[in-house]
Design a protein around this motif. Structure first.
Motif, PDB file in Angstrom:
ATOM      1  N   GLY A   1       6.656  13.390  -3.665  1.00 49.62           N
ATOM      2  CA  GLY A   1       5.661  14.443  -3.804  1.00 49.62           C
ATOM      3  C   GLY A   1       4.332  13.928  -3.297  1.00 49.62           C
ATOM      4  N   LEU A   2       3.294  14.726  -3.407  1.00 48.80           N
ATOM      5  CA  LEU A   2       1.983  14.326  -2.920  1.00 48.80           C
ATOM      6  C   LEU A   2       0.998  14.288  -4.064  1.00 48.80           C
ATOM      7  CD1 LEU A   2       1.741  16.424   0.367  1.00 48.80           C
ATOM      8  CD2 LEU A   2       2.228  14.002   0.145  1.00 48.80           C
ATOM      9  N   LYS A   3       0.154  13.284  -4.052  1.00 47.42           N
ATOM     10  CA  LYS A   3      -0.894  13.234  -5.051  1.00 47.42           C
ATOM     11  C   LYS A   3      -1.859  14.392  -4.830  1.00 47.42           C
ATOM     12  CE  LYS A   3      -0.943   8.421  -6.477  1.00 47.42           C
ATOM     13  NZ  LYS A   3      -1.758   7.193  -6.628  1.00 47.42           N
ATOM     14  N   ASP A   4      -2.584  14.731  -5.884  1.00 47.29           N
ATOM     15  CA  ASP A   4      -3.420  15.923  -5.862  1.00 47.29           C
ATOM     16  C   ASP A   4      -4.611  15.782  -4.927  1.00 47.29           C
ATOM     17  OD1 ASP A   4      -5.910  17.267  -7.869  1.00 47.29           O
ATOM     18  OD2 ASP A   4      -4.363  18.476  -6.917  1.00 47.29           O
ATOM     19  N   GLN A   5      -5.190  14.588  -4.822  1.00 48.25           N
ATOM     20  CA  GLN A   5      -6.445  14.405  -4.117  1.00 48.25           C
ATOM     21  C   GLN A   5      -6.222  14.171  -2.623  1.00 48.25           C
ATOM     22  OE1 GLN A   5      -9.456  14.540  -5.916  1.00 48.25           O
ATOM     23  NE2 GLN A   5     -10.581  12.660  -5.543  1.00 48.25           N
ATOM     24  N   VAL A   6      -6.967  14.906  -1.802  1.00 47.46           N
ATOM     25  CA  VAL A   6      -6.930  14.737  -0.353  1.00 47.46           C
ATOM     26  C   VAL A   6      -8.298  14.234   0.104  1.00 47.46           C
ATOM     27  CG1 VAL A   6      -6.614  15.865   1.877  1.00 47.46           C
ATOM     28  CG2 VAL A   6      -5.242  16.586  -0.082  1.00 47.46           C
TER      29      VAL A   6
ATOM     30  N   THR B   1      -6.054  12.728   4.299  1.00 50.80           N
ATOM     31  CA  THR B   1      -4.939  11.865   3.912  1.00 50.80           C
ATOM     32  C   THR B   1      -4.748  11.938   2.406  1.00 50.80           C
ATOM     33  OG1 THR B   1      -6.412   9.943   3.735  1.00 50.80           O
ATOM     34  CG2 THR B   1      -5.252  10.257   5.826  1.00 50.80           C
ATOM     35  N   ALA B   2      -3.473  11.845   1.995  1.00 55.36           N
ATOM     36  CA  ALA B   2      -3.132  11.836   0.571  1.00 55.36           C
ATOM     37  C   ALA B   2      -1.974  10.890   0.367  1.00 55.36           C
ATOM     38  CB  ALA B   2      -2.764  13.239   0.092  1.00 55.36           C
ATOM     39  N   PRO B   3      -2.038   9.958  -0.610  1.00 54.26           N
ATOM     40  CA  PRO B   3      -0.925   9.036  -0.858  1.00 54.26           C
ATOM     41  C   PRO B   3       0.322   9.772  -1.308  1.00 54.26           C
ATOM     42  CG  PRO B   3      -2.952   8.262  -1.897  1.00 54.26           C
ATOM     43  CD  PRO B   3      -3.203   9.665  -1.441  1.00 54.26           C
ATOM     44  N   VAL B   4       1.483   9.250  -0.905  1.00 52.54           N
ATOM     45  CA  VAL B   4       2.771   9.801  -1.313  1.00 52.54           C
ATOM     46  C   VAL B   4       3.267   9.021  -2.524  1.00 52.54           C
ATOM     47  CG1 VAL B   4       5.154  10.225  -0.614  1.00 52.54           C
ATOM     48  CG2 VAL B   4       3.297  10.449   1.044  1.00 52.54           C
ATOM     49  N   VAL B   5       3.657   9.719  -3.588  1.00 48.34           N
ATOM     50  CA  VAL B   5       4.160   9.070  -4.790  1.00 48.34           C
ATOM     51  C   VAL B   5       5.662   8.809  -4.653  1.00 48.34           C
ATOM     52  CG1 VAL B   5       2.375  10.027  -6.256  1.00 48.34           C
ATOM     53  CG2 VAL B   5       4.464  11.311  -5.903  1.00 48.34           C
ATOM     54  N   GLU B   6       6.261   8.144  -5.650  1.00 48.23           N
ATOM     55  CA  GLU B   6       7.639   7.671  -5.545  1.00 48.23           C
ATOM     56  C   GLU B   6       8.657   8.792  -5.386  1.00 48.23           C
ATOM     57  OE1 GLU B   6       7.033   3.620  -8.224  1.00 48.23           O
ATOM     58  OE2 GLU B   6       8.373   5.221  -8.886  1.00 48.23           O
ATOM     59  N   ASP B   7       8.363   9.948  -5.950  1.00 51.66           N
ATOM     60  CA  ASP B   7       9.332  11.035  -5.863  1.00 51.66           C
ATOM     61  C   ASP B   7       9.123  11.884  -4.607  1.00 51.66           C
ATOM     62  OD1 ASP B   7       7.680  13.388  -8.161  1.00 51.66           O
ATOM     63  OD2 ASP B   7       6.968  12.279  -6.414  1.00 51.66           O
TER      64      ASP B   7
ATOM     65  N   LEU C   1       0.840  -1.191   0.000  1.00 48.23           N
ATOM     66  CA  LEU C   1       0.000   0.000   0.000  1.00 48.23           C
ATOM     67  C   LEU C   1       0.878   1.245   0.000  1.00 48.23           C
ATOM     68  CD1 LEU C   1      -2.715  -1.021   2.598  1.00 48.23           C
ATOM     69  CD2 LEU C   1      -2.906  -1.015   0.107  1.00 48.23           C
ATOM     70  N   PRO C   2       0.466   2.293  -0.718  1.00 47.18           N
ATOM     71  CA  PRO C   2       1.282   3.509  -0.737  1.00 47.18           C
ATOM     72  C   PRO C   2       1.293   4.194   0.622  1.00 47.18           C
ATOM     73  CG  PRO C   2      -0.836   3.892  -1.784  1.00 47.18           C
ATOM     74  CD  PRO C   2      -0.763   2.408  -1.523  1.00 47.18           C
ATOM     75  N   LYS C   3       2.415   4.808   0.928  1.00 43.52           N
ATOM     76  CA  LYS C   3       2.486   5.597   2.148  1.00 43.52           C
ATOM     77  C   LYS C   3       1.581   6.821   2.012  1.00 43.52           C
ATOM     78  CE  LYS C   3       7.252   4.232   3.136  1.00 43.52           C
ATOM     79  NZ  LYS C   3       8.636   4.716   3.350  1.00 43.52           N
ATOM     80  N   THR C   4       1.151   7.348   3.134  1.00 44.31           N
ATOM     81  CA  THR C   4       0.251   8.495   3.090  1.00 44.31           C
ATOM     82  C   THR C   4       0.779   9.610   3.973  1.00 44.31           C
ATOM     83  OG1 THR C   4      -1.084   7.598   4.916  1.00 44.31           O
ATOM     84  CG2 THR C   4      -1.768   7.051   2.661  1.00 44.31           C
ATOM     85  N   SER C   5       0.362  10.830   3.630  1.00 41.79           N
ATOM     86  CA  SER C   5       0.614  11.992   4.468  1.00 41.79           C
ATOM     87  C   SER C   5      -0.687  12.384   5.134  1.00 41.79           C
ATOM     88  CB  SER C   5       1.154  13.151   3.634  1.00 41.79           C
ATOM     89  OG  SER C   5       2.502  12.933   3.293  1.00 41.79           O
ATOM     90  N   ALA C   6      -0.597  12.782   6.380  1.00 38.57           N
ATOM     91  CA  ALA C   6      -1.790  13.140   7.155  1.00 38.57           C
ATOM     92  C   ALA C   6      -1.879  14.657   7.298  1.00 38.57           C
ATOM     93  CB  ALA C   6      -1.748  12.482   8.528  1.00 38.57           C
ATOM     94  N   TYR C   7      -3.108  15.153   7.299  1.00 32.46           N
ATOM     95  CA  TYR C   7      -3.368  16.585   7.424  1.00 32.46           C
ATOM     96  C   TYR C   7      -4.414  16.831   8.500  1.00 32.46           C
ATOM     97  CZ  TYR C   7      -1.206  16.908   2.794  1.00 32.46           C
ATOM     98  OH  TYR C   7      -0.344  16.813   1.736  1.00 32.46           O
ATOM     99  N   THR C   8      -4.350  17.994   9.083  1.00 32.39           N
ATOM    100  CA  THR C   8      -5.435  18.502   9.917  1.00 32.39           C
ATOM    101  C   THR C   8      -6.227  19.502   9.073  1.00 32.39           C
ATOM    102  OG1 THR C   8      -4.198  18.229  11.975  1.00 32.39           O
ATOM    103  CG2 THR C   8      -6.039  19.782  11.996  1.00 32.39           C
ATOM    104  N   VAL C   9      -7.523  19.261   8.945  1.00 29.75           N
ATOM    105  CA  VAL C   9      -8.375  20.079   8.081  1.00 29.75           C
ATOM    106  C   VAL C   9      -9.356  20.870   8.946  1.00 29.75           C
ATOM    107  CG1 VAL C   9      -9.939  20.073   6.113  1.00 29.75           C
ATOM    108  CG2 VAL C   9      -8.204  18.283   6.321  1.00 29.75           C
TER     109      VAL C   9
END
Length: 257
Positions: A113-118, A105-111, A65-73
């Motif tokens: 960076g962050l994918k566009d969708q949160v 949450t947004a998946p982290v891509v290989e480079d 599963l791709p790693k994800t970044s977490a946000y407070t919204v």
């Protein structure tokens, strides 16, 4: 030179090696192989490759599963909102002071960076939307009667936000509670819609939102069908079942957790 036996008679013609002292200079070497053994189906041929097993690498696990970044919204409602139901003119609604906090949450891509969708989910315990009262609402330019009140009790608020384009789609479900002082309280009106920054359209109602700007401001609209309830007065007064329209000015901000 060594030879391998073959189940079939065969001839191998080996060209003369230049300068060899062992062979006649005018004739090639003829090597004739004979075998009188019958073909044995139990004998199997094994082919060997020059590729070493030690050089093989375990295949990459493609199921991780791709790693994800977490946000407070954070969500905040502003003034200059509108609510409409049936064919009545819209109520002017000052929703200043509404708040909510959630996680994104947004998946982290290989480079890295962050994918566009949160993906966003708001905690209902923190979500507050001001009621429609004489202090917050006006109808046909006049404030609501002091005894009339409509409370909004959220039951679901979640969806997706595009960081690149500012597009917002949030699924919203809530109970609308009509009351007249201590005299009358109607059964809850259930409202379910998608609050979007795009266009929302029904058979009777329609609205167009506005995407997030650089400060997080947006306009969210949503058309919903309101079903009839077990109350003759409300069904008749509002013409249930019917449609309603929510038109909210809001601010949505997010930060890395």
């Amino acid at each position: 030179m060594s030879c391998f036996s073959s189940p079939l008679n065969s001839k191998i013609l080996i060209p003369q090696k230049m300068g060899s002292k062992m062979n006649s200079p005018n004739s090639p070497i003829l090597c004739k192989l004979h075998t009188n053994q019958p073909y044995n189906p139990r004998i199997k041929t094994i082919a060997f490759s020059s590729f070493s097993i030690q050089n093989q690498q375990a295949p990459t696990d493609q199921t991780q599963l791709p790693k994800t970044s977490a946000y407070t919204v954070k969500f905040r409602t502003l003034g200059a909102c509108k609510l409409g139901i049936s064919r009545y003119p819209d109520f002017e609604y000052n929703a200043e002071g509404g708040t909510g906090t959630g996680t994104g949450t947004a998946p982290v891509v290989e480079d890295n960076g962050l994918k566009d969708q949160v993906s966003v989910c708001f905690d209902l315990k923190t979500l507050y939307i001001p009621p429609l009262t004489t202090a917050t609402s006006r109808f046909l330019g006049l404030p609501f009667p002091p005894f009339l009140r409509i409370d909004i009790v959220p039951e679901l608020f979640q969806g997706n936000i595009s960081r690149e384009s500012g597009k917002v789609d949030l699924e919203f479900k809530a109970k609308f509670l009509f009351s007249v002082g201590n005299i009358y309280r109607a059964p809850p009106l259930m409202v379910a819609t998608v609050l979007t920054s795009e266009e929302s359209e029904g058979r009777m109602r329609r609205g167009r939102g506005e995407r997030l700007d650089g400060e997080g401001k947006c306009r969210l609209v949503g058309v919903a069908t309101v079903e009839a309830i077990d109350d003759v007065f409300m069904n008749t007064f509002l013409g249930l079942p019917t449609e309603c329209l929510a038109n909210l000015n809001a601010v949505i901000t997010y930060s890395t957790s």
